[in-house]
Write a protein that holds these residues in place. Structure first.
Motif, PDB file in Angstrom:
ATOM      1  N   LEU A  67       2.589  46.891  80.372  1.00 26.21           N
ATOM      2  CA  LEU A  67       2.071  48.304  79.513  1.00 26.21           C
ATOM      3  C   LEU A  67       2.954  49.440  80.148  1.00 26.21           C
ATOM      4  CD1 LEU A  67       1.168  49.399  76.880  1.00 26.21           C
ATOM      5  CD2 LEU A  67      -0.852  49.464  78.139  1.00 26.21           C
ATOM      6  N   ALA A  68       2.437  49.329  81.329  1.00 19.20           N
ATOM      7  CA  ALA A  68       3.087  50.600  82.282  1.00 19.20           C
ATOM      8  C   ALA A  68       4.694  50.894  82.149  1.00 19.20           C
ATOM      9  CB  ALA A  68       2.490  50.611  83.639  1.00 19.20           C
ATOM     10  N   ALA A  69       5.261  49.646  82.225  1.00 22.66           N
ATOM     11  CA  ALA A  69       6.636  49.477  82.305  1.00 22.66           C
ATOM     12  C   ALA A  69       7.207  49.608  81.148  1.00 22.66           C
ATOM     13  CB  ALA A  69       7.157  48.113  82.949  1.00 22.66           C
ATOM     14  N   ALA A  70       6.440  49.223  79.691  1.00 24.26           N
ATOM     15  CA  ALA A  70       7.358  49.577  78.618  1.00 24.26           C
ATOM     16  C   ALA A  70       6.762  50.982  77.993  1.00 24.26           C
ATOM     17  CB  ALA A  70       6.446  48.547  77.717  1.00 24.26           C
ATOM     18  N   THR A  71       6.373  51.741  78.815  1.00 21.08           N
ATOM     19  CA  THR A  71       5.826  53.040  78.505  1.00 21.08           C
ATOM     20  C   THR A  71       6.468  54.246  79.673  1.00 21.08           C
ATOM     21  OG1 THR A  71       3.664  53.193  79.603  1.00 21.08           O
ATOM     22  CG2 THR A  71       3.967  52.747  77.143  1.00 21.08           C
ATOM     23  N   ASP A  72       6.954  55.223  79.176  1.00 20.55           N
ATOM     24  CA  ASP A  72       7.596  56.157  80.129  1.00 20.55           C
ATOM     25  C   ASP A  72       6.596  57.257  80.623  1.00 20.55           C
ATOM     26  OD1 ASP A  72       9.361  57.441  81.674  1.00 20.55           O
ATOM     27  OD2 ASP A  72      10.081  58.721  79.902  1.00 20.55           O
ATOM     28  N   LEU A  73       5.394  56.555  81.103  1.00 17.27           N
ATOM     29  CA  LEU A  73       4.228  57.369  81.886  1.00 17.27           C
ATOM     30  C   LEU A  73       4.141  57.004  83.134  1.00 17.27           C
ATOM     31  CD1 LEU A  73       1.791  56.242  78.851  1.00 17.27           C
ATOM     32  CD2 LEU A  73       3.112  58.217  79.005  1.00 17.27           C
ATOM     33  N   SER A  74       3.538  57.973  83.826  1.00 16.77           N
ATOM     34  CA  SER A  74       3.122  57.836  85.210  1.00 16.77           C
ATOM     35  C   SER A  74       2.040  56.772  85.474  1.00 16.77           C
ATOM     36  CB  SER A  74       2.767  59.084  85.949  1.00 16.77           C
ATOM     37  OG  SER A  74       1.666  59.816  85.313  1.00 16.77           O
ATOM     38  N   GLY A  82       7.446  57.736  75.366  1.00 17.85           N
ATOM     39  CA  GLY A  82       7.110  58.710  76.206  1.00 17.85           C
ATOM     40  C   GLY A  82       5.592  59.478  76.133  1.00 17.85           C
ATOM     41  N   ALA A  83       5.186  60.338  76.887  1.00 13.57           N
ATOM     42  CA  ALA A  83       3.892  60.947  76.966  1.00 13.57           C
ATOM     43  C   ALA A  83       3.884  61.796  75.717  1.00 13.57           C
ATOM     44  CB  ALA A  83       3.729  61.993  78.154  1.00 13.57           C
ATOM     45  N   GLU A  84       5.252  62.389  75.221  1.00 16.47           N
ATOM     46  CA  GLU A  84       4.971  63.287  74.030  1.00 16.47           C
ATOM     47  C   GLU A  84       4.764  62.757  72.770  1.00 16.47           C
ATOM     48  OE1 GLU A  84       4.640  66.284  71.498  1.00 16.47           O
ATOM     49  OE2 GLU A  84       4.569  66.651  73.723  1.00 16.47           O
ATOM     50  N   GLU A  85       5.416  61.421  72.774  1.00 11.30           N
ATOM     51  CA  GLU A  85       5.482  60.651  71.691  1.00 11.30           C
ATOM     52  C   GLU A  85       3.946  59.912  71.397  1.00 11.30           C
ATOM     53  OE1 GLU A  85       9.882  58.825  71.153  1.00 11.30           O
ATOM     54  OE2 GLU A  85       8.753  58.084  72.844  1.00 11.30           O
ATOM     55  N   LEU A  86       3.470  59.608  72.394  1.00 13.96           N
ATOM     56  CA  LEU A  86       2.079  58.855  72.473  1.00 13.96           C
ATOM     57  C   LEU A  86       1.008  60.024  71.998  1.00 13.96           C
ATOM     58  CD1 LEU A  86      -0.131  56.570  73.276  1.00 13.96           C
ATOM     59  CD2 LEU A  86       0.156  57.279  75.395  1.00 13.96           C
ATOM     60  N   ARG A  87       1.168  61.279  72.412  1.00 13.92           N
ATOM     61  CA  ARG A  87       0.409  62.378  72.198  1.00 13.92           C
ATOM     62  C   ARG A  87       0.406  62.558  70.330  1.00 13.92           C
ATOM     63  NH1 ARG A  87       1.669  64.859  77.196  1.00 13.92           N
ATOM     64  NH2 ARG A  87       3.469  65.833  76.410  1.00 13.92           N
ATOM     65  N   GLU A  88       1.677  62.447  69.951  1.00  5.36           N
ATOM     66  CA  GLU A  88       1.896  62.695  68.543  1.00  5.36           C
ATOM     67  C   GLU A  88       1.336  61.522  67.965  1.00  5.36           C
ATOM     68  OE1 GLU A  88       5.960  62.919  68.079  1.00  5.36           O
ATOM     69  OE2 GLU A  88       6.263  65.044  68.584  1.00  5.36           O
ATOM     70  N   ALA A 119      -5.193  50.348  62.047  1.00  4.59           N
ATOM     71  CA  ALA A 119      -4.309  50.365  60.556  1.00  4.59           C
ATOM     72  C   ALA A 119      -3.153  51.080  60.981  1.00  4.59           C
ATOM     73  CB  ALA A 119      -5.127  51.337  59.629  1.00  4.59           C
ATOM     74  N   LEU A 120      -2.954  52.019  61.810  1.00  2.00           N
ATOM     75  CA  LEU A 120      -1.713  52.612  62.166  1.00  2.00           C
ATOM     76  C   LEU A 120      -0.795  51.539  62.897  1.00  2.00           C
ATOM     77  CD1 LEU A 120      -0.216  55.355  61.713  1.00  2.00           C
ATOM     78  CD2 LEU A 120      -0.992  55.934  64.200  1.00  2.00           C
ATOM     79  N   LYS A 135       8.268  53.173  66.867  1.00  2.00           N
ATOM     80  CA  LYS A 135       8.236  52.913  68.374  1.00  2.00           C
ATOM     81  C   LYS A 135       7.054  51.563  68.639  1.00  2.00           C
ATOM     82  CE  LYS A 135      10.832  56.085  70.179  1.00  2.00           C
ATOM     83  NZ  LYS A 135      12.026  55.995  70.993  1.00  2.00           N
ATOM     84  N   LEU A 136       5.918  51.280  67.782  1.00  2.76           N
ATOM     85  CA  LEU A 136       5.229  50.464  67.847  1.00  2.76           C
ATOM     86  C   LEU A 136       5.400  49.051  67.900  1.00  2.76           C
ATOM     87  CD1 LEU A 136       2.297  52.541  65.863  1.00  2.76           C
ATOM     88  CD2 LEU A 136       2.536  52.488  68.306  1.00  2.76           C
ATOM     89  N   PRO A 137       6.155  48.402  67.010  1.00  4.01           N
ATOM     90  CA  PRO A 137       6.726  47.296  67.263  1.00  4.01           C
ATOM     91  C   PRO A 137       7.500  47.209  68.106  1.00  4.01           C
ATOM     92  CG  PRO A 137       7.590  48.215  65.202  1.00  4.01           C
ATOM     93  CD  PRO A 137       6.545  49.256  65.584  1.00  4.01           C
ATOM     94  N   LEU A 138       8.630  48.269  68.610  1.00  6.61           N
ATOM     95  CA  LEU A 138       9.278  48.018  69.942  1.00  6.61           C
ATOM     96  C   LEU A 138       8.572  47.901  70.945  1.00  6.61           C
ATOM     97  CD1 LEU A 138      12.140  50.711  69.102  1.00  6.61           C
ATOM     98  CD2 LEU A 138      12.186  48.478  69.228  1.00  6.61           C
ATOM     99  N   LEU A 139       7.181  48.495  71.230  1.00  2.74           N
ATOM    100  CA  LEU A 139       6.323  48.510  72.341  1.00  2.74           C
ATOM    101  C   LEU A 139       5.821  47.098  72.459  1.00  2.74           C
ATOM    102  CD1 LEU A 139       5.171  49.681  74.576  1.00  2.74           C
ATOM    103  CD2 LEU A 139       3.284  50.388  72.993  1.00  2.74           C
TER     104      LEU A 139
END
Length: 326
Positions: free
Chosen positions: A61-68, A209-215, A274-275, A12-16
């Motif tokens: 950044l907001a548009a590229a993430t499924d976050l409020s 999305g929010a869950e993926e960002l938490r992970e 690093a990640l 997901k990171l390179p896609l972002l």
């Protein structure tokens, strides 16, 4: 987490980056630092002259993430309740009973843009202290948790200082990174003109999305960092303090040094970088690359430094020269 799930998450990171690149030209280092703050679970302060796409970067950044997402324009007449929310008197039409209900302000979003944060008075700036550190809002004795994840990006410009209110040190320290945005290169500026003055406009699609960002934030904490690097970071941070610092620049020009929070920030940011680059171990390069945005707002220089036109970035360079290796 299974290996396929791990690879799916990291992909997901390179896609972002790719989605943000549809709108933002160049600024690879700035984008790196913003994404590091996002992954590390901290906040970022973006500083640059007008017209360098600070606000556009945050919106993209907001548009590229499924976050409020909410944007707050900071002005001299902005009040704390305009950010946090307030209580209103509500009446139950069935019973006629009246009670106060808390109406949430724009701060209750996953991603918040505090635009031109230094244009509002200290009273309103102080409303963000609890928000940034505790991730909650206390109003009328009641505590209201913010959405998880919560990420604050603030902007300010270094010119037009009339009518602005410098951020106090306590609030600056709440920012994980202080990101400075410079002018683009000639090739990048040409690409900007080509991309923004025609009819075609890139539209980023949400990829995280929010869950993926938490992970991902949890994964950052699992990235390995060696005892040698931890020792290096400890020495680097302690050397910012004038009392007992081995660095002559700090002895001559330092007023106050960074606290332990700076070391925590540098460790987390090194792990996040690093990640971001597909590694599960932080390196010396990660630490040295992020030393300036982590430390530049946590070191205070004396009046002699100001007279000699020296900045905290000069202090960080002196520190890195003194400590080339762990």
């Amino acid at each position: 987490m299974t290996e396929p799930e791990l690879h799916r998450l990291l992909s997901k990171l390179p896609l972002l980056r790719q989605e943000i690149g549809k709108v933002i030209v160049g600024q690879a280092e700035v984008l790196d630092e913003v994404l590091v703050a996002l992954l590390a679970g901290g906040h970022a302060l973006l500083e640059g002259v007008p017209g360098l796409a600070k606000t556009l970067l945050v919106r993209t950044l907001a548009a590229a993430t499924d976050l409020s997402f909410r944007r707050i324009q900071f002005t001299p007449d902005l009040m704390p309740t305009d950010i946090l929310g307030t209580e209103v008197l509500e009446e139950d039409h069935a019973t006629g009973k009246r009670s106060f209900e808390f109406v949430r302000g724009p701060i209750f979003a996953n991603l918040v843009l505090a635009d031109e944060i230094n244009r509002t008075p200290p009273k309103t700036q102080a409303a963000l202290l609890e928000v940034m550190q505790e991730f909650e809002v206390t109003y009328a004795g009641q505590t209201h948790p913010l959405p998880d994840p919560f990420f604050l990006l603030a902007t300010q410009n270094p010119i037009e200082q009339a009518g602005t209110y410098p951020l106090p040190e306590a609030q600056l320290d709440r920012f994980l990174l202080y990101v400075r945005i410079g002018y683009p290169s000639e090739a990048e500026e040409l690409a900007i003109l080509q991309n923004t003055t025609g009819t075609a406009h890139g539209q980023p699609q949400p990829v995280i999305g929010a869950e993926e960002l938490r992970e991902l934030r949890q994964l950052v904490r699992e990235v390995n960092i060696s005892p040698e690097l931890l020792g290096y970071i400890t020495r680097l941070v302690r050397a910012t303090r004038p009392q007992g610092s081995p660095v002559k620049f700090v002895q001559d020009y330092g007023r106050w040094g960074a606290g332990p929070r700076a070391g925590q920030a540098l460790v987390l940011c090194a792990k996040a970088r690093a990640l971001l680059h597909g590694r599960f171990a932080a390196t010396l390069d990660d630490v040295r690359t992020l030393a300036a945005p982590v430390l530049r707002h946590r070191v205070l220089l004396n009046f002699q430094a100001e007279a000699d036109q020296l900045t905290t970035d000069d202090a960080v360079r002196a520190l890195l020269q003194h400590f080339p290796t762990p």
